[in-house]
Write a protein that holds these residues in place. Sequence first.
Motif, PDB file in Angstrom:
ATOM      1  N   TYR A  61       0.816  -1.216   0.000  1.00  0.00           N
ATOM      2  CA  TYR A  61       0.000   0.000   0.000  1.00  0.00           C
ATOM      3  C   TYR A  61       0.853   1.271   0.000  1.00  0.00           C
ATOM      4  CZ  TYR A  61      -4.189  -2.682   1.256  1.00  0.00           C
ATOM      5  OH  TYR A  61      -5.240  -3.548   1.268  1.00  0.00           O
ATOM      6  N   ASP A  62       0.343   2.307  -0.663  1.00  0.00           N
ATOM      7  CA  ASP A  62       0.758   3.668  -0.343  1.00  0.00           C
ATOM      8  C   ASP A  62      -0.096   4.065   0.853  1.00  0.00           C
ATOM      9  OD1 ASP A  62       2.540   3.886  -2.402  1.00  0.00           O
ATOM     10  OD2 ASP A  62       1.209   5.024  -3.729  1.00  0.00           O
ATOM     11  N   VAL A  63       0.473   4.823   1.763  1.00  0.00           N
ATOM     12  CA  VAL A  63      -0.277   5.128   2.981  1.00  0.00           C
ATOM     13  C   VAL A  63      -0.296   6.628   3.259  1.00  0.00           C
ATOM     14  CG1 VAL A  63      -0.477   4.718   5.464  1.00  0.00           C
ATOM     15  CG2 VAL A  63       0.374   2.884   3.977  1.00  0.00           C
ATOM     16  N   ILE A  64      -1.487   7.121   3.586  1.00  0.00           N
ATOM     17  CA  ILE A  64      -1.597   8.469   4.142  1.00  0.00           C
ATOM     18  C   ILE A  64      -1.866   8.288   5.627  1.00  0.00           C
ATOM     19  CG2 ILE A  64      -2.906  10.620   4.184  1.00  0.00           C
ATOM     20  CD1 ILE A  64      -3.460  10.240   1.213  1.00  0.00           C
ATOM     21  N   VAL A  65      -0.952   8.797   6.441  1.00  0.00           N
ATOM     22  CA  VAL A  65      -1.104   8.687   7.889  1.00  0.00           C
ATOM     23  C   VAL A  65      -1.624  10.032   8.403  1.00  0.00           C
ATOM     24  CG1 VAL A  65       0.089   8.371  10.092  1.00  0.00           C
ATOM     25  CG2 VAL A  65       0.781   7.028   8.100  1.00  0.00           C
ATOM     26  N   ILE A  66      -2.680   9.991   9.189  1.00  0.00           N
ATOM     27  CA  ILE A  66      -3.195  11.215   9.809  1.00  0.00           C
ATOM     28  C   ILE A  66      -2.912  11.103  11.306  1.00  0.00           C
ATOM     29  CG2 ILE A  66      -5.235  12.664  10.215  1.00  0.00           C
ATOM     30  CD1 ILE A  66      -4.694  12.293   7.223  1.00  0.00           C
ATOM     31  N   VAL A  67      -2.289  12.104  11.868  1.00  0.00           N
ATOM     32  CA  VAL A  67      -1.986  12.036  13.298  1.00  0.00           C
ATOM     33  C   VAL A  67      -2.708  13.114  14.095  1.00  0.00           C
ATOM     34  CG1 VAL A  67       0.264  10.889  13.213  1.00  0.00           C
ATOM     35  CG2 VAL A  67       0.129  13.372  12.878  1.00  0.00           C
ATOM     36  N   SER A  68      -3.076  12.747  15.323  1.00  0.00           N
ATOM     37  CA  SER A  68      -3.534  13.697  16.332  1.00  0.00           C
ATOM     38  C   SER A  68      -2.313  14.225  17.072  1.00  0.00           C
ATOM     39  CB  SER A  68      -4.397  13.001  17.384  1.00  0.00           C
ATOM     40  OG  SER A  68      -5.628  12.635  16.880  1.00  0.00           O
ATOM     41  N   ALA A  69      -2.555  15.178  17.955  1.00  0.00           N
ATOM     42  CA  ALA A  69      -1.506  15.626  18.866  1.00  0.00           C
ATOM     43  C   ALA A  69      -1.313  14.566  19.942  1.00  0.00           C
ATOM     44  CB  ALA A  69      -1.923  16.950  19.506  1.00  0.00           C
ATOM     45  N   MET A  70      -0.162  14.574  20.604  1.00  0.00           N
ATOM     46  CA  MET A  70       0.047  13.666  21.738  1.00  0.00           C
ATOM     47  C   MET A  70      -1.072  13.887  22.757  1.00  0.00           C
ATOM     48  SD  MET A  70       4.113  14.071  22.396  1.00  0.00           S
ATOM     49  CE  MET A  70       5.340  13.347  21.311  1.00  0.00           C
ATOM     50  N   SER A  71      -1.530  12.805  23.399  1.00  0.00           N
ATOM     51  CA  SER A  71      -2.698  12.961  24.268  1.00  0.00           C
ATOM     52  C   SER A  71      -2.422  13.992  25.357  1.00  0.00           C
ATOM     53  CB  SER A  71      -3.106  11.622  24.877  1.00  0.00           C
ATOM     54  OG  SER A  71      -2.070  11.119  25.663  1.00  0.00           O
ATOM     55  N   GLY A  72      -3.409  14.818  25.612  1.00  0.00           N
ATOM     56  CA  GLY A  72      -3.274  15.872  26.613  1.00  0.00           C
ATOM     57  C   GLY A  72      -2.710  17.162  26.043  1.00  0.00           C
ATOM     58  N   LYS A  73      -2.065  17.082  24.876  1.00  0.00           N
ATOM     59  CA  LYS A  73      -1.380  18.265  24.334  1.00  0.00           C
ATOM     60  C   LYS A  73      -2.368  19.356  23.943  1.00  0.00           C
ATOM     61  CE  LYS A  73       2.216  20.434  23.560  1.00  0.00           C
ATOM     62  NZ  LYS A  73       3.145  20.689  24.693  1.00  0.00           N
ATOM     63  N   THR A  74      -3.436  18.958  23.243  1.00  0.00           N
ATOM     64  CA  THR A  74      -4.380  19.977  22.780  1.00  0.00           C
ATOM     65  C   THR A  74      -5.012  20.696  23.973  1.00  0.00           C
ATOM     66  OG1 THR A  74      -4.770  18.597  20.845  1.00  0.00           O
ATOM     67  CG2 THR A  74      -6.316  20.387  21.208  1.00  0.00           C
ATOM     68  N   ASN A  75      -5.344  19.936  25.021  1.00  0.00           N
ATOM     69  CA  ASN A  75      -5.896  20.580  26.228  1.00  0.00           C
ATOM     70  C   ASN A  75      -4.907  21.580  26.806  1.00  0.00           C
ATOM     71  OD1 ASN A  75      -8.244  19.152  26.081  1.00  0.00           O
ATOM     72  ND2 ASN A  75      -7.606  17.574  27.547  1.00  0.00           N
ATOM     73  N   GLU A  76      -3.640  21.196  26.805  1.00  0.00           N
ATOM     74  CA  GLU A  76      -2.626  22.098  27.350  1.00  0.00           C
ATOM     75  C   GLU A  76      -2.546  23.376  26.515  1.00  0.00           C
ATOM     76  OE1 GLU A  76       1.892  21.517  28.912  1.00  0.00           O
ATOM     77  OE2 GLU A  76       1.571  21.014  26.822  1.00  0.00           O
ATOM     78  N   LEU A  77      -2.574  23.216  25.205  1.00  0.00           N
ATOM     79  CA  LEU A  77      -2.485  24.388  24.322  1.00  0.00           C
ATOM     80  C   LEU A  77      -3.701  25.291  24.493  1.00  0.00           C
ATOM     81  CD1 LEU A  77      -1.182  22.521  21.127  1.00  0.00           C
ATOM     82  CD2 LEU A  77       0.145  24.081  22.576  1.00  0.00           C
TER      83      LEU A  77
END
Length: 420
Positions: free
Chosen positions: A34-50
């Motif tokens: 496969y060709d792959v498109i990876v979608i990532v979130s922020a590290m857990s807790g990071k968005t709350n901190e920001l």
Amino acid sequence: MPLLVMKFGGTSVADLDRIANAAAKVKREVERGYDVIVIVSAMSGKTNELVGWVEGTSPLYDAREYDAVVASGENVTAGLMALRLQEMGISARSWQGWQVPINTTSAHGSARFVSIPRANIDAKFAEGFKVAVVAGFQGISVEGRITTLGRGGSDTTAVAFAAAFGAERCDIYTDVDGVYTTDPRISSKARKLDKIAFEEMLELASLGAKVLQTRSVELAMRYNVRLRVLSSFEDTDENSGTLVCGEDEIMESKVVSGVAYSRDEAKITLFTIEDRPGVAQAIFGPLSEAGVNVDMIVQNISEKDYDEAHPGAVTDMTFSCPINQVARAQKALEDAVAAGKIKYDELIIDTEVAKVSVVGIGMRSQVGVAARSFAALAAEGINIKVISTSEIKISVLIDRKYMELAVQALHDAFELEKTA
Ligand code: ASP
Ligand code: MG
């Protein structure tokens, strides 16, 4: 080349070891061809901190700067994931939203997709790159400002990419191993579903089974993107997790697929309102302007039918909304009274309720689901305060203290622990 979208949530990229673990899963798919498109979130807790940093700096913040700050969490994980893949010998690079570009509306904090042109990423695949790692949750507005999609938005980014690139499937790696018939913390008999229809998942997602952002399921249904929810902490293969798909892919369908709940509900009754045309609008117009998410609505039958000869007829109106919107709802209604738009004898607010719902596409063709649900609740002595139904769902509002019991009773009544 066949293409897969793989999305990793915050707990799946929470530290460098977990990023390495996720990268190993990506590598395996590349090795399968496969060709792959990876979608990532922020590290857990990071968005709350920001978010906390933004609010700590400016309580009435400029939403454009909020997005600029809050989008940064995903930039970090996208870069780290690309680096880890490179270390494993896979040709990968990261993409921030604006580089793709992921074009969105200018509604900062809750932007929507406008378009995702494929050319830039396709050109890299053509050069021999195997993986595009894209920062989830973000995009760029026509004004050239960074936008974010709303909390949990990386799920929606993943589905949008799967639709735009015609992916074979969109795999959502998370900290649970699939979608369950109900919350396993409430019923030990909860069973993982192999498949669930888009419509059912939509009901379960919006009813509080917090596995997928609701918008991602709407998008998947619209573009017929096969979505799979699976664990990033287990060894997985092509049969792991739960497939969210079209009804045509589901052979055996039970009448009820799952029992969902929403704990933090409130019930508000306007006791003795006028029964005349325009009254519902006079009540729900101000509520909607105040941003209250009204859910169930029940209007009592009037004392007598409205007609011009009986202008004094009265009725009652009851609705439910999230508990944290009660103050806003109350103010909107009291303002409407002060402005002479509505009148009632009493406003009765009950903040001790919860909503429990049974969901299943099988209900369309089977009778007796409502009767069986109500019998199960009655057997436990649980009083139903409000009922609402749709084609594939029956919801009841009950005292919150009976919520767990109601979920268990309904799960038992429809024998959801058994496969069809
Ligand atoms: N990081 C964002 C959030 O926490 C988006 C996401 O994880 O889907 O809401
Ligand atoms: Mg999520």
